[in-house]
Design an enzyme around this catalytic site. Structure first.
Site, PDB file in Angstrom:
ATOM      1  N   ASN A 186     -32.138  89.024   0.238  1.00 36.17           N
ATOM      2  CA  ASN A 186     -33.455  88.443   0.546  1.00 36.17           C
ATOM      3  C   ASN A 186     -33.411  86.933   0.346  1.00 36.17           C
ATOM      4  O   ASN A 186     -32.379  86.380  -0.029  1.00 36.17           O
ATOM      5  CB  ASN A 186     -34.533  89.100  -0.317  1.00 36.17           C
ATOM      6  CG  ASN A 186     -34.233  88.941  -1.786  1.00 36.17           C
ATOM      7  OD1 ASN A 186     -34.183  87.836  -2.312  1.00 36.17           O
ATOM      8  ND2 ASN A 186     -33.976  90.063  -2.456  1.00 36.17           N
TER       9      ASN A 186
ATOM     10  N   ASP B  85     -34.750  96.435  -3.216  1.00 36.24           N
ATOM     11  CA  ASP B  85     -35.347  97.731  -3.545  1.00 36.24           C
ATOM     12  C   ASP B  85     -34.474  98.894  -3.060  1.00 36.24           C
ATOM     13  O   ASP B  85     -34.571 100.002  -3.556  1.00 36.24           O
ATOM     14  CB  ASP B  85     -36.738  97.844  -2.923  1.00 36.24           C
ATOM     15  CG  ASP B  85     -37.731  96.907  -3.611  1.00 36.24           C
ATOM     16  OD1 ASP B  85     -37.625  96.762  -4.844  1.00 36.24           O
ATOM     17  OD2 ASP B  85     -38.563  96.309  -2.918  1.00 36.24           O
TER      18      ASP B  85
ATOM     19  N   LYS C 140     -49.449  96.669 -10.373  1.00 38.90           N
ATOM     20  CA  LYS C 140     -48.029  96.644 -10.733  1.00 38.90           C
ATOM     21  C   LYS C 140     -47.850  96.582 -12.249  1.00 38.90           C
ATOM     22  O   LYS C 140     -46.981  97.227 -12.821  1.00 38.90           O
ATOM     23  CB  LYS C 140     -47.374  95.420 -10.075  1.00 38.90           C
ATOM     24  CG  LYS C 140     -45.918  95.610  -9.743  1.00 38.90           C
ATOM     25  CD  LYS C 140     -45.440  94.577  -8.748  1.00 38.90           C
ATOM     26  CE  LYS C 140     -45.823  94.957  -7.327  1.00 38.90           C
ATOM     27  NZ  LYS C 140     -45.350  93.974  -6.336  1.00 38.90           N
TER      28      LYS C 140
HETATM   29  N1  CTP Z   1     -37.923  94.490 -10.271  1.00 41.65           N
HETATM   30  C1  CTP Z   1     -36.834  94.973 -10.983  1.00 41.65           C
HETATM   31  N2  CTP Z   1     -35.991  95.873 -10.419  1.00 41.65           N
HETATM   32  C2  CTP Z   1     -36.184  96.301  -9.154  1.00 41.65           C
HETATM   33  C3  CTP Z   1     -37.278  95.827  -8.411  1.00 41.65           C
HETATM   34  C4  CTP Z   1     -38.126  94.901  -9.002  1.00 41.65           C
HETATM   35  O1  CTP Z   1     -36.659  94.555 -12.137  1.00 41.65           O
HETATM   36  N3  CTP Z   1     -35.346  97.177  -8.618  1.00 41.65           N
HETATM   37  C5  CTP Z   1     -38.864  93.533 -10.900  1.00 41.65           C
HETATM   38  C6  CTP Z   1     -38.867  92.169 -10.285  1.00 41.65           C
HETATM   39  O2  CTP Z   1     -37.937  91.319 -10.940  1.00 41.65           O
HETATM   40  C7  CTP Z   1     -40.292  91.712 -10.494  1.00 41.65           C
HETATM   41  C8  CTP Z   1     -41.071  92.990 -10.310  1.00 41.65           C
HETATM   42  O3  CTP Z   1     -40.175  94.015 -10.667  1.00 41.65           O
HETATM   43  O4  CTP Z   1     -40.525  91.264 -11.801  1.00 41.65           O
HETATM   44  C9  CTP Z   1     -41.546  93.120  -8.893  1.00 41.65           C
HETATM   45  O5  CTP Z   1     -41.942  94.421  -8.638  1.00 41.65           O
HETATM   46  P1  CTP Z   1     -41.603  95.145  -7.273  1.00 41.65           P
HETATM   47  O6  CTP Z   1     -42.059  96.544  -7.418  1.00 41.65           O
HETATM   48  O7  CTP Z   1     -40.246  94.901  -6.803  1.00 41.65           O
HETATM   49  O8  CTP Z   1     -42.468  94.319  -6.308  1.00 41.65           O
HETATM   50  P2  CTP Z   1     -42.509  94.576  -4.800  1.00 41.65           P
HETATM   51  O9  CTP Z   1     -41.182  94.952  -4.246  1.00 41.65           O
HETATM   52  O10 CTP Z   1     -43.174  93.384  -4.233  1.00 41.65           O
HETATM   53  O11 CTP Z   1     -43.432  95.859  -4.847  1.00 41.65           O
HETATM   54  P3  CTP Z   1     -44.200  96.568  -3.702  1.00 41.65           P
HETATM   55  O12 CTP Z   1     -43.143  97.124  -2.840  1.00 41.65           O
HETATM   56  O13 CTP Z   1     -44.992  97.564  -4.467  1.00 41.65           O
HETATM   57  O14 CTP Z   1     -45.028  95.474  -3.085  1.00 41.65           O
END
Ligand code: CTP
Length: 404
Positions: free
Chosen positions: A213, A282, A340
């Protein structure tokens, strides 16, 4: 411990501008020294009409600096040296004129030059007639200064030297002393171990391709730097970035979400605060191809599987540290961030709007910080300034939680 103890051993420059309230700065200098601070005084030409440099010299125990071109004071300590010496600069009283010159970034006397040349936190304690204070010019100047990270102390309401009553009185010496003490006591992460994640992760598809990303890592690195400045021991688990490791930070370089998770697990037990600023992928390809994939097919689907949620895992641990997450959202910022924070069991979340030139790769940022029973917005500014404000909030909430 009384809050004023925070000034003990600190090197503080008191800037004095011309105004009746200058007499209160004499008391402030005396009280700061009583509490163990080292004080140097810089006076504008107008200030010397209200109070003599000799008084300030006697109270501070140091020669007073009055002019950029004063060879004896400059020889004792030049303006750049003074700017570097300071742990903080407090201008008290700060006249309307000084605030305007600071806002413009002028360096037309010793005090404004010092304000421009220092990297130390800058505080101003305005003192002026109520009409001057409420004038849109002064209000706008203060707003800009605050956006740049200058901290405004006061002014208070009450009887004014001009005989009027209103807002514009300088805070009392005792209040200024407490504000400085509080800044260091609450901002302090001395003795704390902070673990951070930053940057993107890369999830391999085959030996030459990956999913990733746009995260630059700038915000996470700025937070790591601010945590070090607040006295913390910092371990930064970083995905691939082009950034230089900040001074005093121990960096662990990783590539994938799985590696980031392992590195976090290896350091988490020793940490009191965990800040997840990384943009962790993700999903990862379900299988990494051993050989470079060839483009034989007209269409291609890649089966993906979820990566481990590093932050959620840390926050769910029995002996969890103070957990801070980030949320980047394009809309409904507060709603999604709140959700969140609850879903992942966090102590605090820093939400930022992406799009509009903000977010990934930008030098500026603005944050809405939420915790279980409060919130605060950090105005748009350079990421290093925003990071410092965030660390101050984290330290405040962390200390409040550990003493409750
Ligand atoms: N995070 C993490 N490990 C992951 C994904 C995210 O530690 N595998 C942490 C990020 O560092 C950040 C927070 O979680 O502090 C963000 O949450 P996240 O669920 O990833 O946000 P989005 O992807 O934006 O969620 P959504 O898909 O619900 O919008």
């Amino acid at each position: 411990m009384a809050v004023v103890a925070g000034v003990n051993g600190r090197r503080i420059v008191i800037g004095v501008t011309g105004g009746i309230a200058a007499y209160k700065s004499a008391e402030l200098v005396r009280r700061l020294r009583q509490h163990g601070a080292k004080v140097r005084v810089v006076m504008t030409a107008a200030a010397t009409e209200f109070i003599t440099p000799l008084t300030m010299q006697a109270l501070s125990g140091n020669p007073v600096h009055t002019s950029l071109l004063d060879s004896s004071a400059e020889a004792a300590m030049g303006h750049i040296e003074l700017a570097r010496w300071a742990d903080a600069v407090l201008v008290a009283p700060a006249s309307a004129n000084l605030l305007a010159r600071m806002m413009l970034g002028l360096a037309d006397d010793l005090l404004t030059t010092l304000c421009l040349a220092t990297e130390a936190p800058l505080f101003v304690a305005p003192a002026m007639n109520r009409v001057m204070w409420t004038h849109p010019a002064t209000q706008q100047n203060c707003q800009v200064l605050q956006q740049r990270g200058v901290k405004l102390l006061g002014p208070a309401e009450g009887e004014q030297a001009c005989g009027e009553t209103g807002v514009g009185r300088m805070l009392e010496a005792e209040q200024l002393l407490n504000a400085l003490g509080k800044y260091w006591q609450q901002g302090g992460l001395v003795g704390c171990r902070v673990l951070l994640t930053a940057g993107p992760t890369r999830e391999a598809i085959d030996p030459v391709r990956y999913i990733s990303n746009h995260s630059s890592g700038k915000m996470g690195y700025a937070v790591a730097e601010a945590a070090v400045a607040a006295g913390a021991e910092v371990v930064l688990v970083s995905g691939p970035t082009a950034l230089v490791c900040p001074n005093g930070v121990e960096r662990v370089e990783v590539e994938t979400a799985a590696e980031m998770s392992d590195a976090v697990q290896a350091h988490i037990e020793q940490s009191q605060i965990f800040i997840a600023a990384a943009a962790v992928a993700d999903y990862r390809p379900a299988a990494v191809q051993a050989k470079k994939m060839k483009k034989d097919a007209a269409e291609l689907s890649l089966p993906l599987q979820r990566t481990e949620d590093i932050l959620a895992q840390v926050a769910a641990a029995a002996n969890k540290p103070f957990c801070v997450g980030f949320a980047a959202e394009t809309h409904d910022l507060e709603k999604y961030a709140q959700d969140k924070m609850q879903r992942k069991g966090l102590d605090m979340i820093a939400a930022n709007q992406v799009g509009d030139g903000l977010g990934f790769n930008a030098d500026d940022n603005t944050l809405m910080v939420l915790w279980q029973d409060g919130k605060q917005e950090i105005a748009r500014a350079d990421k290093s300034i925003v990071a410092r404000e965030l660390i101050t909030l984290i330290a405040e909430r962390f200390h409040a939680q550990s003493t409750s």
